[in-house]
Design an enzyme around this catalytic site. Sequence first.
Site: not given
Length: 358
Positions: A78, A114, A140, A182-183, A276, A284-285
């Site tokens: 939001g 961010g 990121d 991620m990133g 694979r 990662q967080r």
Amino acid sequence: KKRIGILTSGGDCAGLNAVIRAVVHRAVLTYGWQVVGLKEGTQGFLHRPVAYQALDLRMVDGNMMRMGGTILGTTNRGDPFAYPMADGTLKDRSDEIIGGYRELGLDALIGIGGDGSFAILRKLAQKGGLNLVGIPKTIDNDLGLTEVSVGYDTAVGVAVEALDRLQPTAASHQRVMVLEVMGRDAGHIALAAGIAGGADVILIPEIQYTIESIAAKIKQVRATGRNFALVVVSEAVKTLDGGGAMKEYQGGEKRYGGIGAYIGDKIAEATGAETRVTVLGHVQRGSMPSPRDRLIASAFGVHAVDLIAEGQFDRMVAWSNREVISVPIADAIARYACVEADGPLVKTARGLGISLGD
Ligand code: F6P
């Protein structure tokens, strides 16, 4: 005696609690101020009474710096200027947030966020006269004008550990292991982790790949007598044939966990290798912050409180050339900071013989 607020906004990362701790230490011990933490980002300001938590030294000492996540909670739900209501409509609730800031009697607000969060917080600050200071956090590392953001180093560390664990199993089975990281729209995590984790191929959204080029690298590796390889793929890398294939690999609307499988299949087709795929995702967080993230968080937290003491607002603390500086928030979010195609880590990767797929 000042009263300052602090909130965490957007996706969580490791090191947020270390920032909160540093802010409380500096504000209380150096200036004798009060610190209150808003619950779940700007959402806390929407409640009446405002949802907050008084933060004192006792509360932030002990284990807190080591803990992942954020004790305050966060949200990326939001935009308060167009807030999604239960009935499906969008409502401007910015005045409620500004009212919440006044209700708490805050002299300033520290937002840990961010680029998306900063754009919203800044708009609120300008409309309501809020005294805002920003602290950059994102795994990121895509915020402008700071070399690092809180959370990035830990995320890279997790991805490197994954490669350390994938390498022996890749070697034992003579497989090509694909790791999707991620990133968001930037390849920083993939590039750094790929170099530090000894990848053979790193695919990032900033550099267009071809399957032929990836296959050529794998064949070259085989020619040296090594029959396995490690490939790192950034989540924002696109399929070659656009939306159709992406849907197939994405599994519906989800944005994550698609491209690694696609690349794995393409490598198998082009080289005959057994592949694979591992999608690292939110792992990662959510861990303990690395020592470097704790240091950055501590330095940023202290400096942000000092900016308030100096009456410097609408600024973000930043890491630059071994120093903590501050920059206008507007400048930090003006340009999305992705990997520069001729930047130092791209050169390093190429210098090591790592294929970037092009
Ligand atoms: O911005 C941090 C980040 O983890 C990105 O790397 C990723 O694309 C996104 O957030 C995931 O968001 P969510 O937690 O909403 O799934």
